[in-house]
Design a protein around this motif. Structure first.
Motif, PDB file in Angstrom:
ATOM      1  N   ILE A 107      45.020 -28.494 -78.253  1.00  9.81           N
ATOM      2  CA  ILE A 107      46.274 -29.200 -78.004  1.00  9.81           C
ATOM      3  C   ILE A 107      47.082 -28.522 -76.903  1.00  9.81           C
ATOM      4  CG2 ILE A 107      46.398 -30.184 -80.315  1.00  9.81           C
ATOM      5  CD1 ILE A 107      48.357 -27.952 -81.073  1.00  9.81           C
ATOM      6  N   ALA A 108      46.724 -27.280 -76.570  1.00 10.78           N
ATOM      7  CA  ALA A 108      47.435 -26.559 -75.516  1.00 10.78           C
ATOM      8  C   ALA A 108      46.592 -25.393 -75.032  1.00 10.78           C
ATOM      9  CB  ALA A 108      48.788 -26.055 -76.013  1.00 10.78           C
ATOM     10  N   ALA A 109      46.931 -24.900 -73.834  1.00 17.27           N
ATOM     11  CA  ALA A 109      46.259 -23.741 -73.260  1.00 17.27           C
ATOM     12  C   ALA A 109      47.251 -22.936 -72.439  1.00 17.27           C
ATOM     13  CB  ALA A 109      45.083 -24.165 -72.388  1.00 17.27           C
ATOM     14  N   GLU A 110      47.057 -21.621 -72.425  1.00 19.55           N
ATOM     15  CA  GLU A 110      47.842 -20.711 -71.594  1.00 19.55           C
ATOM     16  C   GLU A 110      46.899 -19.721 -70.958  1.00 19.55           C
ATOM     17  OE1 GLU A 110      52.056 -20.439 -74.079  1.00 19.55           O
ATOM     18  OE2 GLU A 110      50.396 -19.120 -74.642  1.00 19.55           O
ATOM     19  N   ALA A 111      47.338 -19.095 -69.862  1.00 21.12           N
ATOM     20  CA  ALA A 111      46.459 -18.144 -69.178  1.00 21.12           C
ATOM     21  C   ALA A 111      47.256 -17.024 -68.529  1.00 21.12           C
ATOM     22  CB  ALA A 111      45.627 -18.855 -68.118  1.00 21.12           C
ATOM     23  N   GLN A 112      46.672 -15.837 -68.598  1.00 27.33           N
ATOM     24  CA  GLN A 112      47.116 -14.702 -67.789  1.00 27.33           C
ATOM     25  C   GLN A 112      45.952 -14.391 -66.852  1.00 27.33           C
ATOM     26  OE1 GLN A 112      47.438 -13.021 -71.784  1.00 27.33           O
ATOM     27  NE2 GLN A 112      49.090 -11.764 -70.961  1.00 27.33           N
ATOM     28  N   THR A 113      46.250 -14.229 -65.573  1.00 26.66           N
ATOM     29  CA  THR A 113      45.169 -14.062 -64.608  1.00 26.66           C
ATOM     30  C   THR A 113      45.556 -13.064 -63.522  1.00 26.66           C
ATOM     31  OG1 THR A 113      45.860 -15.721 -62.975  1.00 26.66           O
ATOM     32  CG2 THR A 113      44.682 -16.536 -64.912  1.00 26.66           C
ATOM     33  N   ALA A 114      44.543 -12.627 -62.782  1.00 28.68           N
ATOM     34  CA  ALA A 114      44.789 -11.961 -61.515  1.00 28.68           C
ATOM     35  C   ALA A 114      45.406 -12.995 -60.565  1.00 28.68           C
ATOM     36  CB  ALA A 114      43.476 -11.430 -60.963  1.00 28.68           C
ATOM     37  N   PRO A 115      45.889 -12.589 -59.407  1.00 33.67           N
ATOM     38  CA  PRO A 115      46.477 -13.553 -58.467  1.00 33.67           C
ATOM     39  C   PRO A 115      45.550 -14.739 -58.207  1.00 33.67           C
ATOM     40  CG  PRO A 115      46.930 -11.334 -57.731  1.00 33.67           C
ATOM     41  CD  PRO A 115      46.014 -11.202 -58.909  1.00 33.67           C
ATOM     42  N   LEU A 129      42.308 -25.240 -66.401  1.00 35.73           N
ATOM     43  CA  LEU A 129      43.505 -25.879 -65.846  1.00 35.73           C
ATOM     44  C   LEU A 129      44.696 -24.933 -65.924  1.00 35.73           C
ATOM     45  CD1 LEU A 129      43.434 -29.542 -67.241  1.00 35.73           C
ATOM     46  CD2 LEU A 129      42.832 -28.773 -64.942  1.00 35.73           C
ATOM     47  N   ALA A 130      44.871 -24.284 -67.078  1.00 31.05           N
ATOM     48  CA  ALA A 130      45.991 -23.352 -67.247  1.00 31.05           C
ATOM     49  C   ALA A 130      45.886 -22.194 -66.266  1.00 31.05           C
ATOM     50  CB  ALA A 130      46.038 -22.840 -68.687  1.00 31.05           C
ATOM     51  N   ALA A 131      44.656 -21.685 -66.065  1.00 31.96           N
ATOM     52  CA  ALA A 131      44.462 -20.573 -65.131  1.00 31.96           C
ATOM     53  C   ALA A 131      44.709 -21.011 -63.694  1.00 31.96           C
ATOM     54  CB  ALA A 131      43.048 -20.019 -65.285  1.00 31.96           C
ATOM     55  N   ARG A 132      44.223 -22.168 -63.345  1.00 34.57           N
ATOM     56  CA  ARG A 132      44.310 -22.634 -61.964  1.00 34.57           C
ATOM     57  C   ARG A 132      45.736 -23.008 -61.569  1.00 34.57           C
ATOM     58  NH1 ARG A 132      40.024 -27.025 -59.441  1.00 34.57           N
ATOM     59  NH2 ARG A 132      40.552 -26.720 -57.240  1.00 34.57           N
ATOM     60  N   LEU A 133      46.477 -23.601 -62.505  1.00 35.49           N
ATOM     61  CA  LEU A 133      47.842 -24.046 -62.207  1.00 35.49           C
ATOM     62  C   LEU A 133      48.888 -22.996 -62.542  1.00 35.49           C
ATOM     63  CD1 LEU A 133      47.582 -27.735 -63.459  1.00 35.49           C
ATOM     64  CD2 LEU A 133      47.468 -26.893 -61.098  1.00 35.49           C
ATOM     65  N   GLY A 134      48.502 -21.961 -63.263  1.00 35.69           N
ATOM     66  CA  GLY A 134      49.444 -20.892 -63.584  1.00 35.69           C
ATOM     67  C   GLY A 134      50.552 -21.318 -64.521  1.00 35.69           C
ATOM     68  N   LYS A 135      50.235 -22.204 -65.465  1.00 33.24           N
ATOM     69  CA  LYS A 135      51.251 -22.662 -66.407  1.00 33.24           C
ATOM     70  C   LYS A 135      50.588 -23.105 -67.709  1.00 33.24           C
ATOM     71  CE  LYS A 135      53.191 -26.702 -65.652  1.00 33.24           C
ATOM     72  NZ  LYS A 135      53.904 -27.821 -64.970  1.00 33.24           N
ATOM     73  N   ARG A 136      51.399 -23.166 -68.754  1.00 27.72           N
ATOM     74  CA  ARG A 136      50.917 -23.693 -70.021  1.00 27.72           C
ATOM     75  C   ARG A 136      50.567 -25.177 -69.843  1.00 27.72           C
ATOM     76  NH1 ARG A 136      51.536 -22.724 -75.749  1.00 27.72           N
ATOM     77  NH2 ARG A 136      51.658 -24.698 -76.923  1.00 27.72           N
ATOM     78  N   ILE A 137      49.471 -25.567 -70.454  1.00 28.79           N
ATOM     79  CA  ILE A 137      49.034 -26.958 -70.422  1.00 28.79           C
ATOM     80  C   ILE A 137      49.169 -27.555 -71.818  1.00 28.79           C
ATOM     81  CG2 ILE A 137      47.062 -28.499 -70.092  1.00 28.79           C
ATOM     82  CD1 ILE A 137      48.150 -27.384 -67.477  1.00 28.79           C
ATOM     83  N   GLU A 138      49.911 -28.639 -71.918  1.00 26.48           N
ATOM     84  CA  GLU A 138      49.970 -29.416 -73.155  1.00 26.48           C
ATOM     85  C   GLU A 138      48.939 -30.521 -73.003  1.00 26.48           C
ATOM     86  OE1 GLU A 138      51.768 -28.447 -75.587  1.00 26.48           O
ATOM     87  OE2 GLU A 138      53.165 -27.053 -74.617  1.00 26.48           O
ATOM     88  N   THR A 174      50.061 -33.463 -70.338  1.00 27.37           N
ATOM     89  CA  THR A 174      51.299 -34.240 -70.416  1.00 27.37           C
ATOM     90  C   THR A 174      52.461 -33.594 -69.680  1.00 27.37           C
ATOM     91  OG1 THR A 174      51.833 -33.218 -72.560  1.00 27.37           O
ATOM     92  CG2 THR A 174      50.626 -35.304 -72.597  1.00 27.37           C
ATOM     93  N   ASN A 175      52.409 -32.291 -69.509  1.00 25.28           N
ATOM     94  CA  ASN A 175      53.495 -31.589 -68.823  1.00 25.28           C
ATOM     95  C   ASN A 175      53.131 -31.187 -67.394  1.00 25.28           C
ATOM     96  OD1 ASN A 175      51.574 -29.667 -69.680  1.00 25.28           O
ATOM     97  ND2 ASN A 175      53.084 -28.021 -69.546  1.00 25.28           N
ATOM     98  N   ALA A 176      51.969 -31.658 -66.909  1.00 31.39           N
ATOM     99  CA  ALA A 176      51.492 -31.201 -65.597  1.00 31.39           C
ATOM    100  C   ALA A 176      50.767 -32.324 -64.874  1.00 31.39           C
ATOM    101  CB  ALA A 176      50.578 -29.984 -65.763  1.00 31.39           C
ATOM    102  N   PRO A 177      51.499 -33.280 -64.321  1.00 32.25           N
ATOM    103  CA  PRO A 177      50.830 -34.356 -63.572  1.00 32.25           C
ATOM    104  C   PRO A 177      50.026 -33.837 -62.388  1.00 32.25           C
ATOM    105  CG  PRO A 177      53.223 -34.376 -63.208  1.00 32.25           C
ATOM    106  CD  PRO A 177      52.965 -33.437 -64.340  1.00 32.25           C
ATOM    107  N   GLU A 178      50.357 -32.640 -61.905  1.00 32.48           N
ATOM    108  CA  GLU A 178      49.603 -32.063 -60.801  1.00 32.48           C
ATOM    109  C   GLU A 178      48.164 -31.717 -61.200  1.00 32.48           C
ATOM    110  OE1 GLU A 178      52.116 -28.507 -62.421  1.00 32.48           O
ATOM    111  OE2 GLU A 178      52.150 -30.720 -62.408  1.00 32.48           O
ATOM    112  N   ALA A 179      47.875 -31.773 -62.507  1.00 34.48           N
ATOM    113  CA  ALA A 179      46.508 -31.515 -62.968  1.00 34.48           C
ATOM    114  C   ALA A 179      45.584 -32.706 -62.771  1.00 34.48           C
ATOM    115  CB  ALA A 179      46.515 -31.120 -64.445  1.00 34.48           C
ATOM    116  N   ASP A 180      46.139 -33.891 -62.528  1.00 31.29           N
ATOM    117  CA  ASP A 180      45.318 -35.107 -62.476  1.00 31.29           C
ATOM    118  C   ASP A 180      44.152 -35.004 -61.502  1.00 31.29           C
ATOM    119  OD1 ASP A 180      46.890 -36.192 -64.415  1.00 31.29           O
ATOM    120  OD2 ASP A 180      47.913 -37.633 -63.108  1.00 31.29           O
TER     121      ASP A 180
END
Length: 447
Positions: free
Chosen positions: A272-280, A410-419, A428-434
């Motif tokens: 239902i959701a994803a988060e990521a911590q990554t290198a740059p 998606l969470a790693a690539r966009l650098g944000k939580r994905i709902e 739902t919170n990231a139309p840029e993921a389309d």
């Protein structure tokens, strides 16, 4: 990086025109409409074709040596040389679309290409009624996982994704032990791999200029659905896994193996959701390392689960009770329940309870899950019987599993939580993921 296709050569236009017409024909008259995949007695051999038969694809097609390997396709003649020699009577091709159009009587196709070719090749084959085995991850995008699953259902073909541990004893023992309550209710899972690092590079700059295409490689066909760029050795072979346009990083390469026990034993739906911590992060290649959290809703008696993936040298905290002399290893997974911990090796390896004293005291349950004759063997048998359900890593299982991992990317690539809204295939919170969920394709390779 160039995002638009370069002008095609005249010869390439002619090829795409012919092949695109063939692909369109696949869509209009799929083989199942004409009667479906043929039933083959166990004593009779499958007619098998290979697409991408160097590297891991070469290993996969070698597993077909007991069948009739009648056609081989590879864009890199040098890497495919071993398979060409082994199956010297098989017809040879560079373009899988031409092979599928010209070679009659193919029953099944084994696909061992880079990730970005998996769906175009698999969909084209399935729409002709061919059974399909495709290396992991099964697809390159979330949309492709759905498309491949749906086409397989429509064509009523047998499918299998190449996560070989899914046929193993370790996977079954892990599920049986968890079902028996060995560690109580599982709420937390940690999974890791030592890749990329020594296996391929990530966070690589785009080359300022290309190099001459090496002998034996058809670079234009290697690119396939991806936007044209000049050849450079930083892309292939093998290095492609670190580039977003071609691969899916370590989570696509190794989580398909190492995380399989979690999805199988806990019967997980997409998160239902994803988060990521990554290198740059850069827009072209994956980060040097990732720590990705996937959140799964409660399901039946199974409580909500937090699954965490580690790669690029990152590892989880040592589970409570693990003896000092015991190492986590380069690849693996462990489950945390309210009554204990199960630790497994990589590739869905053998489980052990933690600490070892708990393992020694454990009363193993009776084996309740049917065992496999082998990963490739069960696919071959299922193809001959025309029973998709007999291939246990088929697309009905592998599509939601792969989708889950890609939500993490998606969470790693966009650098944000994905709902994640799996039913509608939307962040739902990231139309840029389309455009990452369903990518653009060069002409002649759309799925």
């Amino acid at each position: 990086m160039e995002n638009s296709p370069a002008p095609a050569s005249i010869s390439r236009r002619r090829l795409l025109g012919t092949a695109a017409g063939a692909v369109a024909g696949f869509t209009i008259v799929p083989r199942h409409v004409l009667g479906g995949p043929r039933h083959i007695p166990p004593s009779e051999k499958l007619n098998v074709a290979g697409i991408g038969v160097g590297g891991q694809g070469g290993s996969d097609i070698a597993k077909m040596a007991g069948e009739n390997v009648i056609a081989l396709c590879d864009v890199d003649a040098k890497r495919a040389a071993g398979s060409f020699k082994k199956f010297e009577k098989a017809e040879r091709f560079e373009d899988f679309r031409v092979m599928l159009e010209k070679v009659k009587g193919i029953d099944a196709v084994v696909i061992g290409t880079p990730d970005h070719i998996h769906a175009p090749a698999a969909v084209a084959a399935m729409q002709l009624g061919k059974h399909v085995y495709v290396e992991k991850p099964m697809a390159h995008t979330i949309y492709e996982t759905r498309r491949m699953r749906d086409v397989a259902r429509e064509a009523k073909v047998v499918t299998q994704m190449g996560n070989q541990g899914h046929a193993g004893e370790g996977l079954r023992l892990t599920k049986e032990w968890i079902q028996a309550g060995a560690i109580g209710k599982v709420t937390e899972v940690h999974c890791w791999s030592d890749r990329p690092g020594k296996f391929w590079r990530q966070d690589v700059p785009v080359p300022e200029k290309g190099q001459p295409v090496r002998d034996g490689l058809n670079w234009d066909l290697w690119l396939g659905p991806a936007a044209f760029r000049d050849y450079h050795e930083v892309y292939c072979p093998r290095a492609w896994r670190g580039w977003w346009d071609f691969g899916c990083g370590a989570i696509g390469d190794m989580a398909v193996h190492n995380a399989d026990p979690a999805f199988y034993a806990l019967d997980l739906d997409p998160p239902i959701a994803a988060e990521a911590q990554t290198a740059p992060v850069n827009p072209n290649t994956l980060p040097l390392w990732n720590i990705i959290h996937l959140y799964f809703a409660a399901k039946g008696d199974q409580p909500a689960v937090r699954f965490t993936w580690y790669d690029g040298g990152k590892q989880p905290p040592r589970p409570e009770g693990l003896e000092k002399e015991r190492e986590l290893g380069d690849n693996g997974i462990y489950f945390v329940g309210d009554k204990g911990v199960i630790l497994c090796g990589g590739w869905a390896g053998t489980p052990r309870l933690v600490p070892e004293s708990a393992m020694q005291a454990f009363q193993r349950p009776e084996k309740s899950i049917p065992r496999s004759p082998g990963h490739h063997e069960e696919w071959i048998a299922a193809c001959k019987a025309n029973k998709p359900e007999d291939a246990k890593a088929g697309f009905d299982y592998s599509a939601p599993f792969t989708e889950s991992l890609f939500v993490g990317n998606l969470a790693a690539r966009l650098g944000k939580r994905i709902e994640w809204d799996s039913a509608n295939m939307k962040a739902t919170n990231a139309p840029e993921a389309d455009p990452l969920i369903n990518k653009a394709y060069r002409d002649g390779f759309a799925v």
